[in-house]
Design a protein around this motif. Structure first.
Motif, PDB file in Angstrom:
ATOM      1  N   THR A  32      21.747   2.378   2.796  1.00 51.37           N
ATOM      2  CA  THR A  32      21.237   3.046   1.603  1.00 51.37           C
ATOM      3  C   THR A  32      19.776   3.444   1.749  1.00 51.37           C
ATOM      4  O   THR A  32      19.376   4.547   1.367  1.00 51.37           O
ATOM      5  N   HIS A  33      18.955   2.546   2.300  1.00 49.04           N
ATOM      6  CA  HIS A  33      17.527   2.827   2.441  1.00 49.04           C
ATOM      7  C   HIS A  33      17.278   3.951   3.435  1.00 49.04           C
ATOM      8  O   HIS A  33      16.496   4.870   3.168  1.00 49.04           O
TER       9      HIS A  33
ATOM     10  N   ARG B 168      18.360   7.325   1.974  1.00 51.10           N
ATOM     11  CA  ARG B 168      17.422   7.825   0.963  1.00 51.10           C
ATOM     12  C   ARG B 168      16.123   8.316   1.600  1.00 51.10           C
ATOM     13  O   ARG B 168      15.639   9.412   1.297  1.00 51.10           O
ATOM     14  N   VAL B 169      15.552   7.514   2.487  1.00 49.93           N
ATOM     15  CA  VAL B 169      14.256   7.836   3.084  1.00 49.93           C
ATOM     16  C   VAL B 169      14.330   9.089   3.942  1.00 49.93           C
ATOM     17  O   VAL B 169      13.450   9.962   3.869  1.00 49.93           O
TER      18      VAL B 169
ATOM     19  N   ILE C 127      13.973   0.972   6.830  1.00 51.82           N
ATOM     20  CA  ILE C 127      14.381  -0.122   5.934  1.00 51.82           C
ATOM     21  C   ILE C 127      13.148  -0.669   5.204  1.00 51.82           C
ATOM     22  O   ILE C 127      13.146  -0.846   3.978  1.00 51.82           O
TER      23      ILE C 127
ATOM     24  N   GLY D 192      11.819   1.910   2.766  1.00 52.91           N
ATOM     25  CA  GLY D 192      12.682   2.049   1.601  1.00 52.91           C
ATOM     26  C   GLY D 192      12.600   0.874   0.647  1.00 52.91           C
ATOM     27  O   GLY D 192      12.708   1.041  -0.573  1.00 52.91           O
ATOM     28  N   ARG D 193      12.436  -0.309   1.186  1.00 51.51           N
ATOM     29  CA  ARG D 193      12.379  -1.506   0.338  1.00 51.51           C
ATOM     30  C   ARG D 193      11.021  -1.668  -0.339  1.00 51.51           C
ATOM     31  O   ARG D 193      10.940  -2.128  -1.485  1.00 51.51           O
TER      32      ARG D 193
ATOM     33  N   CYS E 192       9.263   3.534  -0.521  1.00 50.16           N
ATOM     34  CA  CYS E 192      10.102   4.689  -0.890  1.00 50.16           C
ATOM     35  C   CYS E 192      11.322   4.204  -1.675  1.00 50.16           C
ATOM     36  O   CYS E 192      12.472   4.382  -1.276  1.00 50.16           O
ATOM     37  N   LYS E 193      11.042   3.609  -2.831  1.00 50.38           N
ATOM     38  CA  LYS E 193      12.074   2.940  -3.601  1.00 50.38           C
ATOM     39  C   LYS E 193      12.881   3.918  -4.443  1.00 50.38           C
ATOM     40  O   LYS E 193      12.460   5.031  -4.725  1.00 50.38           O
TER      41      LYS E 193
END
Length: 245
Positions: free
Chosen positions: A155-156, A159-160, A197, A200-201, A204-205
Motif C-alpha cells: 500500500t505504501h 501510494r508513494v 515504506i 509512506g509511513r 507521505c501518509k
C-alpha cells in the motif's frame, strides 16, 4: 499517460530520489532475512494488517503447531483461532494450509530452499503459482528471504510511487509491480522498497501527506497541492528550478 512520460519515471531521477532517502533515513536494508517458507507464511499473515499483528499471529501459529505438517493436519477453524490476531483468520488459515500442502507435494518436504538456486524469473513464477500468492507476496519472499533484487508493491509503495509521478496515478498495484521492476535500476529495487515504506509511513501518509518536511517535495508533482501553491500552479509539474541531487 505512460510511465515514460511521468516526471520521475527515469533512471536519473530514481537515483536522485534514492540518494535523498538514504540521507534522510540512513541504510535502506531489508528488515529481516528468514527461511523462505516462513517468510511466505508470515507475508500471507501480514495482508490487510500491521506487521506487529502479523508477527504475533505467526508466533502463535508456531507455538501451537511445532511443524508445518501439524498445521496442515489441523482443522482450519482451529488454525484460524490461533492466528486470529492477524485478522481475516477464516480466510488466511485455509490459504496457508493450501500453500503448505502444495509445497509439500511439489518438493517432498515443507521447504522452499530449492528456490535459492533458481533464477529470479523461475523463483517468481513458482511463488505466484502457489494458491493465493500474488506479485507483492512473491516479491517479499524474493527480497527478504532469498536475497534477490525485488521491489514489493504494498500500500505504501503504491501510494508513494503514484504521488511521486513514477507510475501512472490510476495504475493497479499489480501493474505497478511490473512497471517498477523494469524501471528501477538493478540494485536499487529492494533499497527503494524499504525507503518508500519509510516515506509512506512517516511522511507521505494517507490521506494527507506531510509535504512540508519531505526531502522530495521539490521533485514531487503532487506536493504543490498540499503546500499552499496557488490553484493555477497546481497542474502537477515538478519544480524545474531544483534538479536531482
Amino acid at each position: 499517460m505512460s510511465a515514460t512520460e511521468l516526471p520521475n519515471a527515469n533512471t536519473r531521477r530514481l537515483r536522485a530520489i534514492h540518494r535523498r532517502l538514504v540521507k534522510r533515513f540512513g541504510e535502506l536494508a531489508p528488515p529481516r532475512a528468514t527461511d523462505p517458507l516462513d517468510e511466505l507464511v508470515l507475508t500471507v499473515l501480514s495482508q490487510h494488517t500491521s506487521d506487529l499483528n502479523a508477527e504475533r499471529a505467526f508466533a502463535s501459529l508456531r507455538d501451537a503447531y511445532p511443524s508445518w505438517a501439524d498445521v496442515v493436519a489441523a482443522r482450519s477453524g482451529d488454525v484460524a483461532d490461533v492466528i486470529r490476531s492477524g485478522g481475516l483468520a477464516n480466510t488466511k488459515a485455509p490459504r496457508i494450509q493450501s500453500i503448505l500442502r502444495e509445497v509439500a507435494e511439489r518438493e517432498g518436504d515443507y521447504s522452499l530452499e530449492r528456490l535459492r538456486g533458481a533464477p529470479d524469473a523461475e523463483a517468481r513464477e513458482y511463488l505466484t503459482s502457489l494458491p493465493g500468492i500474488g506479485p507483492k507476496t512473491a516479491a517479499v519472499v524474493l527480497s527478504f528471504a532469498l536475497g534477490r533484487d525485488a521491489m514489493p508493491v504494498d500500500t505504501h509503495v503504491h501510494r508513494v510511487t503514484r504521488r511521486l509521478g513514477i507510475v501512472p496515478d490510476k495504475v493497479s498495484a499489480e501493474r505497478a509491480d511490473r512497471i517498477l521492476h523494469d524501471l528501477v535500476p538493478e540494485g536499487l529495487r529492494t533499497p527503494l522498497h524499504v525507503a518508500f515504506i519509510r516515506l509512506g509511513r512517516e511522511i507521505c501518509k494517507a490521506p494527507i501527506p506531510r509535504c512540508s518536511v519531505c526531502p522530495l517535495k521539490d521533485l514531487c508533482p503532487t506536493a504543490p497541492r498540499y503546500l499552499g501553491v496557488p490553484r493555477e500552479l497546481r497542474a502537477g509539474r515538478p519544480n524545474r528550478a531544483s534538479g536531482p541531487d
